[in-house]
Design an enzyme around this catalytic site. Structure first.
Site, short mmCIF file in Angstrom:
data_model
loop_
_atom_site.label_atom_id
_atom_site.label_comp_id
_atom_site.label_asym_id
_atom_site.label_seq_id
_atom_site.Cartn_x
_atom_site.Cartn_y
_atom_site.Cartn_z
N THR A 1 0.83 -1.21 0.00
CA THR A 1 0.00 0.00 0.00
C THR A 1 0.86 1.26 0.00
O THR A 1 0.65 2.17 -0.81
CB THR A 1 -0.91 0.00 1.25
OG1 THR A 1 -1.62 -1.22 1.27
CG2 THR A 1 -1.88 1.16 1.24
N LYS B 1 5.70 1.44 13.07
CA LYS B 1 5.56 1.79 14.50
C LYS B 1 5.70 0.57 15.40
O LYS B 1 6.21 0.66 16.51
CB LYS B 1 4.23 2.48 14.79
CG LYS B 1 2.99 1.69 14.38
CD LYS B 1 2.50 2.13 13.04
CE LYS B 1 1.46 1.23 12.45
NZ LYS B 1 1.01 1.74 11.16
N GLY C 1 0.29 8.80 9.91
CA GLY C 1 0.38 8.90 8.45
C GLY C 1 0.99 10.21 7.96
O GLY C 1 2.16 10.50 8.22
N GLY D 1 -11.84 -1.09 3.10
CA GLY D 1 -10.38 -1.22 3.06
C GLY D 1 -9.65 -0.49 4.17
O GLY D 1 -8.42 -0.40 4.14
N GLU E 1 -7.85 -4.08 8.43
CA GLU E 1 -7.22 -5.27 7.87
C GLU E 1 -8.17 -6.46 8.01
O GLU E 1 -9.10 -6.43 8.82
CB GLU E 1 -5.96 -5.59 8.68
CG GLU E 1 -5.04 -4.44 8.90
CD GLU E 1 -3.94 -4.37 7.86
OE1 GLU E 1 -3.68 -5.41 7.25
OE2 GLU E 1 -3.40 -3.28 7.66
N ASP F 1 -2.06 -0.87 18.00
CA ASP F 1 -1.46 0.06 17.05
C ASP F 1 -1.37 1.46 17.68
O ASP F 1 -0.33 2.13 17.60
CB ASP F 1 -2.32 0.08 15.77
CG ASP F 1 -1.83 1.10 14.76
OD1 ASP F 1 -0.87 0.80 14.03
OD2 ASP F 1 -2.39 2.21 14.71
N LYS G 1 2.03 3.80 18.81
CA LYS G 1 2.19 5.20 18.43
C LYS G 1 2.29 6.09 19.68
O LYS G 1 3.05 7.05 19.72
CB LYS G 1 1.02 5.64 17.55
CG LYS G 1 1.03 4.94 16.19
CD LYS G 1 -0.29 5.10 15.48
CE LYS G 1 -0.28 4.45 14.10
NZ LYS G 1 -1.63 4.36 13.49
N GLY H 1 -3.31 5.26 4.67
CA GLY H 1 -3.51 5.26 3.22
C GLY H 1 -2.19 5.40 2.50
O GLY H 1 -1.23 5.99 3.03
P1 NDP Z 1 1.58 -3.96 2.89
O1 NDP Z 1 1.23 -5.22 3.59
O2 NDP Z 1 0.59 -3.38 1.96
O3 NDP Z 1 2.95 -4.17 2.08
C1 NDP Z 1 4.02 -4.87 2.59
C2 NDP Z 1 5.07 -5.06 1.51
O4 NDP Z 1 6.20 -5.69 2.08
C3 NDP Z 1 4.61 -5.93 0.34
O5 NDP Z 1 5.08 -5.43 -0.86
C4 NDP Z 1 5.25 -7.28 0.63
O6 NDP Z 1 5.62 -8.01 -0.52
C5 NDP Z 1 6.51 -6.87 1.35
N1 NDP Z 1 6.94 -7.87 2.30
C6 NDP Z 1 6.27 -8.34 3.37
N2 NDP Z 1 6.99 -9.27 4.01
C7 NDP Z 1 8.12 -9.42 3.32
C8 NDP Z 1 9.25 -10.25 3.46
N3 NDP Z 1 9.36 -11.15 4.45
N4 NDP Z 1 10.24 -10.15 2.55
C9 NDP Z 1 10.15 -9.27 1.52
N5 NDP Z 1 9.10 -8.46 1.34
C10 NDP Z 1 8.10 -8.54 2.22
O7 NDP Z 1 1.99 -2.93 4.03
P2 NDP Z 1 1.71 -1.35 4.06
O8 NDP Z 1 2.26 -0.73 2.84
O9 NDP Z 1 0.29 -1.09 4.41
O10 NDP Z 1 2.56 -0.91 5.35
C11 NDP Z 1 3.97 -0.80 5.30
C12 NDP Z 1 4.46 -0.14 6.57
O11 NDP Z 1 3.93 1.17 6.66
C13 NDP Z 1 4.03 -0.86 7.87
O12 NDP Z 1 5.05 -0.75 8.82
C14 NDP Z 1 2.81 -0.06 8.31
O13 NDP Z 1 2.60 -0.11 9.69
C15 NDP Z 1 3.24 1.34 7.89
N6 NDP Z 1 2.13 2.24 7.70
C16 NDP Z 1 1.11 1.87 6.87
C17 NDP Z 1 0.04 2.73 6.70
C18 NDP Z 1 -1.08 2.36 5.79
O14 NDP Z 1 -2.02 3.16 5.68
N7 NDP Z 1 -1.04 1.22 5.10
C19 NDP Z 1 -0.03 4.02 7.41
C20 NDP Z 1 1.11 4.31 8.22
C21 NDP Z 1 2.15 3.44 8.36
P3 NDP Z 1 4.50 -8.61 -1.53
O15 NDP Z 1 3.86 -7.41 -2.15
O16 NDP Z 1 5.26 -9.42 -2.52
O17 NDP Z 1 3.57 -9.40 -0.68
N1 HSE Z 2 -3.95 0.62 10.93
C1 HSE Z 2 -3.50 1.96 11.09
C2 HSE Z 2 -4.70 2.87 11.31
C3 HSE Z 2 -2.73 2.38 9.85
O1 HSE Z 2 -5.84 2.44 11.11
O2 HSE Z 2 -4.51 4.00 11.72
C4 HSE Z 2 -1.94 3.62 10.06
O3 HSE Z 2 -0.89 3.44 10.97
#
Ligand code: NDP
Ligand code: HSE
Length: 435
Positions: free
Chosen positions: A17, A107, A136, A189, A192, A203, A207, A309
């Site tokens: 994402t 985090k 975010g 969406g 999770e 979570d 933070k 997001g």
């Molecule tokens: P996703 O689950 O959408 O993406 C994770 C990515 O990491 C994928 O591309 C996945 O690969 C890859 N990955 C996971 N495990 C492995 C591994 N063992 N080896 C190699 N690659 C791996 O996560 P998000 O983008 O949602 O979140 C990423 C970070 O950002 C997290 O720490 C989250 O807490 C933080 N965050 C997210 C927010 C959100 O809104 N989503 C907001 C703020 C922070 P593949 O695509 O091949 O599965």
């Molecule tokens: N799961 C978290 C939330 C994503 O809903 O705020 C951002 O850290």
């Protein structure tokens, strides 16, 4: 003649994402990033689990790898957007030990293992940036770490989890029950498939500990935060709060306060709370986040915006990339972990709050006196009482709101009410904050 800009190579760990949006924005605005950071930035490799998986954005297949070394070793910067503890912890350490600066949004990792990572960064002279780890797109990490470095922060209180705020908002505005609101959050969406970390408050607790470390210059972790999630909040709790001019929000609260032993310490808690409908946090709806920071000199400040997001979070990640790239190219480094205050973590029982207790009691003479006696017996002063009809024969509904008291005493009140013969059932006990 203008000198060519230094060229830096960025390894991106994760293209989900957030990672996919970081890649999209970095590639589509590369000329702007070069001007802002003073260095040309190109992506050297993108670590994923499955290179063949469909992606939200187009990524050059030649960049995708499943080999962590290919995405870390020899890179000038590493951006960790895998999430979770392992392998993220090992990979971030690997980069930092090589002196490679890391930008992360993780985090959970920082709240569990922050100190060893800050130490690894300091030891090798690398930067460790983590704006995206809290709220975010909202620049609250920068705000606390840099903009407010000249102040003495006394309290940080906020809505730092978008998923639970969306659920509580849907319960409040649409009258949905908890399960229906959660299902709606999943359908859209926000939540999770496994929403445990969000709805159980974990979570937000991660933070909260990051914000408290920054605000109070003290090393604290997720285990130091008292946590209660939103799973027991009902539609009736929301409706009752509304009737009394309040709304229910999941709050993360970190305070500098005096403990029972007279020493100053840090108190951290995450729990649902009623807040007045005209409080600045009450109007934070949907998946938005907001954090109110109180500084002795600055007074009260509020940080507000999209807490989750892909694109909003990528904005925060990329601000860190610009700063880290500039340091890499021209020297300087990010502010190091600041823990000089070494404040103790206070017992959660010495936090001061108010309780709103809703119970079903016998509809008979002397019940009010019995119940009031329980509050008085624990030193909890009553601010308001209201009695209502109840559908159960011979019972009535009693709602008691207290004045400010010690958390431990208020918990003891609720326990004692549970043993009081006049009380049939404690329907809910929710804290009241923000008056
Ligand atoms: P996703 O689950 O959408 O993406 C994770 C990515 O990491 C994928 O591309 C996945 O690969 C890859 N990955 C996971 N495990 C492995 C591994 N063992 N080896 C190699 N690659 C791996 O996560 P998000 O983008 O949602 O979140 C990423 C970070 O950002 C997290 O720490 C989250 O807490 C933080 N965050 C997210 C927010 C959100 O809104 N989503 C907001 C703020 C922070 P593949 O695509 O091949 O599965
Ligand atoms: N799961 C978290 C939330 C994503 O809903 O705020 C951002 O850290």
């Amino acid at each position: 003649m203008t000198r060519p800009l230094p060229e830096l190579t960025v390894g991106i760990l994760g293209a989900g994402t957030v990672g996919s949006q970081v890649i999209r924005i970095l590639e589509s605005s590369s000329a702007d990033f070069a001007q802002r950071s003073g260095a040309g930035l190109s992506i050297g490799a993108v670590l994923v689990r499955d290179p063949g998986a469909p992606r939200d954005v187009e990524i050059d297949p030649a960049l995708l790898t499943t080999d962590p070394a290919a995405a870390i070793d020899g890179m000038d910067l590493v951006v960790e957007l895998i999430g979770g503890i392992e392998p993220a912890r090992t990979l971030v350490r690997r980069a930092l030990r090589q002196g490679t600066s890391v930008v992360t949004g993780n985090k959970a990792l920082l709240a569990a293992h922050g100190p060893e990572l800050y130490e690894a960064a300091a030891a090798s002279g690398a930067d460790l940036y983590y704006e995206a780890a809290v709220a975010g797109a909202v620049p609250v990490v920068y705000g606390l770490r840099e903009s407010l470095a000249g102040d003495r922060i006394t309290k940080v209180m906020g809505i730092v989890n978008g998923t639970t705020n969306f659920i509580l908002d849907a319960m409040d505005s649409q009258g949905l029950g908890y399960a229906d609101a959660l299902a709606e959050a999943q359908r859209l969406g926000y939540a999770e498939a496994d929403p445990t970390a969000d709805v159980e408050g974990l979570d937000a607790a991660a933070k909260c500990s990051i914000l408290a470390s920054l605000a109070f210059h003290t090393r604290v972790g997720i285990d130091d935060v008292e946590v209660e999630g939103i799973t027991r909040v009902t539609a009736e709790d929301m409706a009752q709060a509304r009737r009394e001019g309040r709304v229910i929000k999941l709050l993360a609260i970190a305070e500098r306060r005096t403990g029972d032993d007279g020493r100053e310490g840090v108190s951290m808690r995450v729990h649902p709370a009623q807040i007045p409908a005209d409080h600045p946090l009450a109007s934070v709806d949907g998946a938005f986040n907001a954090i109110v920071v109180e500084g002795e000199a600055a007074g009260r400040l509020m940080f507000y915006g999209q807490g989750a997001g892909g694109a909003p979070t990528a904005s925060a990640v990329l601000s860190d990339v610009v700063a880290a790239a500039h340091h890499r190219a021209y020297g300087g480094h990010a502010p190091r972990e600041s823990v000089y205050a070494h404040l103790p973590v206070l017992d959660p029982g010495c936090a001061r709050t108010r309780y709103h207790v809703r119970m079903r009691v016998e509809d008979s003479i002397g019940v009010l006196a019995d119940v009031a006696g329980v509050f008085a017996g624990h030193g909890a002063s009553i601010q308001a009482v209201s009695q209502h009809d109840d559908s159960e024969p011979g019972a009535c509904s009693l709602i008691v709101t207290t004045h400010m008291a010690r958390e431990a005493d208020l918990r003891a009140v609720v326990r004692a009410l549970g043993h009081c013969t006049s009380v049939r059932e404690i329907v809910s006990a929710i804290r009241v904050e923000g008056d």
